[in-house]
Enzyme design. Structure first.
Site, PDB file in Angstrom:
ATOM      1  N   PRO A  82      -7.330  -9.740 -62.560  1.00  0.00           N
ATOM      2  CA  PRO A  82      -7.133 -10.081 -61.341  1.00  0.00           C
ATOM      3  C   PRO A  82      -8.254 -10.697 -60.615  1.00  0.00           C
ATOM      4  O   PRO A  82      -7.925 -10.677 -59.459  1.00  0.00           O
ATOM      5  CB  PRO A  82      -7.128  -8.501 -60.980  1.00  0.00           C
ATOM      6  CG  PRO A  82      -7.795  -7.796 -61.977  1.00  0.00           C
ATOM      7  CD  PRO A  82      -7.839  -8.530 -63.292  1.00  0.00           C
ATOM      8  N   GLY A  83      -9.417 -11.114 -61.275  1.00  0.00           N
ATOM      9  CA  GLY A  83      -9.992 -11.832 -60.426  1.00  0.00           C
ATOM     10  C   GLY A  83     -11.557 -11.589 -60.331  1.00  0.00           C
ATOM     11  O   GLY A  83     -12.545 -12.073 -59.497  1.00  0.00           O
ATOM     12  N   TRP A  85     -13.938 -11.814 -62.611  1.00  0.00           N
ATOM     13  CA  TRP A  85     -15.053 -12.919 -62.979  1.00  0.00           C
ATOM     14  C   TRP A  85     -14.982 -14.009 -61.670  1.00  0.00           C
ATOM     15  O   TRP A  85     -16.186 -14.567 -61.461  1.00  0.00           O
ATOM     16  CB  TRP A  85     -14.552 -13.761 -64.378  1.00  0.00           C
ATOM     17  CG  TRP A  85     -14.856 -12.876 -65.683  1.00  0.00           C
ATOM     18  CD1 TRP A  85     -15.093 -11.314 -65.654  1.00  0.00           C
ATOM     19  CD2 TRP A  85     -15.256 -13.229 -66.883  1.00  0.00           C
ATOM     20  NE1 TRP A  85     -15.498 -11.142 -66.955  1.00  0.00           N
ATOM     21  CE2 TRP A  85     -15.627 -12.052 -67.662  1.00  0.00           C
ATOM     22  CE3 TRP A  85     -15.174 -14.686 -67.456  1.00  0.00           C
ATOM     23  CZ2 TRP A  85     -15.954 -12.364 -69.113  1.00  0.00           C
ATOM     24  CZ3 TRP A  85     -15.594 -14.837 -68.780  1.00  0.00           C
ATOM     25  CH2 TRP A  85     -16.061 -13.639 -69.452  1.00  0.00           C
ATOM     26  N   ASP A 111      -4.429 -18.517 -64.237  1.00  0.00           N
ATOM     27  CA  ASP A 111      -3.886 -17.224 -64.869  1.00  0.00           C
ATOM     28  C   ASP A 111      -2.052 -17.158 -64.994  1.00  0.00           C
ATOM     29  O   ASP A 111      -1.555 -18.104 -64.168  1.00  0.00           O
ATOM     30  CB  ASP A 111      -4.197 -15.915 -64.674  1.00  0.00           C
ATOM     31  CG  ASP A 111      -4.112 -14.810 -65.517  1.00  0.00           C
ATOM     32  OD1 ASP A 111      -5.115 -14.326 -66.114  1.00  0.00           O
ATOM     33  OD2 ASP A 111      -3.086 -14.540 -65.904  1.00  0.00           O
ATOM     34  N   ASP A 128       0.017 -21.577 -67.462  1.00  0.00           N
ATOM     35  CA  ASP A 128      -0.521 -21.300 -68.519  1.00  0.00           C
ATOM     36  C   ASP A 128      -1.457 -22.492 -69.017  1.00  0.00           C
ATOM     37  O   ASP A 128      -0.907 -23.501 -68.946  1.00  0.00           O
ATOM     38  CB  ASP A 128       1.013 -21.499 -69.491  1.00  0.00           C
ATOM     39  CG  ASP A 128       0.554 -21.253 -71.066  1.00  0.00           C
ATOM     40  OD1 ASP A 128      -0.477 -21.346 -71.303  1.00  0.00           O
ATOM     41  OD2 ASP A 128       1.377 -21.019 -71.706  1.00  0.00           O
ATOM     42  N   VAL A 129      -2.446 -21.893 -69.314  1.00  0.00           N
ATOM     43  CA  VAL A 129      -3.596 -22.828 -69.594  1.00  0.00           C
ATOM     44  C   VAL A 129      -3.330 -23.980 -70.738  1.00  0.00           C
ATOM     45  O   VAL A 129      -4.035 -24.945 -70.937  1.00  0.00           O
ATOM     46  CB  VAL A 129      -5.112 -21.944 -70.004  1.00  0.00           C
ATOM     47  CG1 VAL A 129      -5.963 -22.661 -70.630  1.00  0.00           C
ATOM     48  CG2 VAL A 129      -5.647 -21.479 -68.812  1.00  0.00           C
ATOM     49  N   LYS A 193     -14.185 -15.318 -74.509  1.00  0.00           N
ATOM     50  CA  LYS A 193     -13.808 -14.059 -75.312  1.00  0.00           C
ATOM     51  C   LYS A 193     -13.206 -14.357 -76.802  1.00  0.00           C
ATOM     52  O   LYS A 193     -12.636 -15.230 -77.005  1.00  0.00           O
ATOM     53  CB  LYS A 193     -12.975 -13.154 -74.444  1.00  0.00           C
ATOM     54  CG  LYS A 193     -12.747 -12.010 -75.178  1.00  0.00           C
ATOM     55  CD  LYS A 193     -11.300 -11.208 -74.587  1.00  0.00           C
ATOM     56  CE  LYS A 193     -11.225 -10.720 -73.193  1.00  0.00           C
ATOM     57  NZ  LYS A 193     -11.752  -9.563 -72.965  1.00  0.00           N
TER      58      LYS A 193
END
Ligand code: SAM
Ligand code: NAG
Length: 245
Positions: A82-83, A85, A111, A128-129, A193
């Site tokens: 949700p933001g 970082w 995202d 989508d990355v 991650k």
């Protein structure tokens, strides 16, 4: 340990506030971080801010230990919803120009999910990355077409089947690393991650081949998520040969 990822995925981004009387919900690591930093005026300012998610503390800790963010840098935040970082990044790179004497940075969050607007950040969502069209938009939106820091807290929806979840996360990280030659500035930083598994070492080797330094970081704030670590790679050395793309 099964299901712990699934649980963390839903729990870790419960709305979370660092200011006010919410200290009961804080973990030890979060509390420690706040306590240690109360004397720093910038942190005092940050403390008054509400973080959108507890995961903010993981990035704060990695940045504190390894100094990856500083005013003026351009940050690409992948899996940004949700933001939280992005909130940390906006503050650390001075993307909202809050410190008039420091260089102004830039934060681009991407995202699959919607992200509520945040001052100082640009959001590309839903996107989508791993989609080539997203890569093109990212290049258009980043000043100079490049980021100095790529952050990824991206995670697939966990099934609870450890090897499957690991494979999917490796897929996401690999796909992001594939974009580095086009997006990451030489000398830049890559943080992602990772859930431990059979392909971790191979992925780490890939990083080692492209960055001067690669290390595994386990923030105190993610201790409870047993297999979660972050891979931090600095001093990106590839990219020059693709610069004319
Ligand atoms: C753990 S959450 C990120 C929390 C965020 N760092 C924060 O502090 O607010 C993981 C995010 O990765 C996103 N994600 C997963 N796969 C993605 C993809 N292919 N492209 C973009 N985002 C993705 C998910 O939608 C989810 O919002
Ligand atoms: C996870 O599931 C939600 C709800 O079904 C969906 O909106 C979201 O896009 C999924 N995320 C990923 C990474 O597949």
């Amino acid at each position: 340990r099964r299901g712990s990822w699934r649980q963390s995925a839903s729990l870790q981004c419960r709305r979370f506030h660092t200011a006010g009387s919410h200290s009961k919900g804080r973990t030890g690591a979060e509390h420690l971080w706040l306590t240690r930093h109360l004397k720093d005026p910038f942190v005092k300012a940050a403390k008054m801010e509400s973080y959108r998610c507890r995961s903010a503390f993981k990035l704060l800790e990695v940045d504190e230990r390894h100094g990856i963010l500083r005013p003026g840098l351009r940050v690409l935040d992948c899996g940004a919803a949700p933001g939280a970082w992005s909130q940390v990044a906006v503050w650390r790179v001075n993307a909202a120009g809050t410190d008039p004497r420091a260089p102004v940075g830039f934060v681009l969050g991407v995202d699959l999910l919607h992200i509520s607007p945040l001052e100082g950040a640009t959001f590309l969502c839903p996107a989508d990355v791993t989609d080539p069209r997203t890569l093109q938009r990212i290049q258009e939106l980043l000043p100079g077409g490049r980021a100095d820091v790529i952050l990824s807290d991206m995670a697939p929806n966990a099934t609870g089947i450890r090897s499957l979840d690991h494979d999917r996360l490796i897929g996401l990280c690999s796909s992001l690393l594939d974009t580095a030659p086009r997006v990451l500035h030489p000398g830049g930083t890559f943080l992602c991650k990772m859930w431990a598994g059979s392909q971790s070492l191979a992925f780490q080797k890939r990083l080692t081949g492209q960055f001067q330094n690669t290390r595994t970081v386990k923030p105190r704030a993610s201790r409870k998520e047993s297999s979660e670590v972050y891979l931090l790679a600095t001093q990106y050395q590839k990219g020059k040969e693709f610069a004319e793309d």
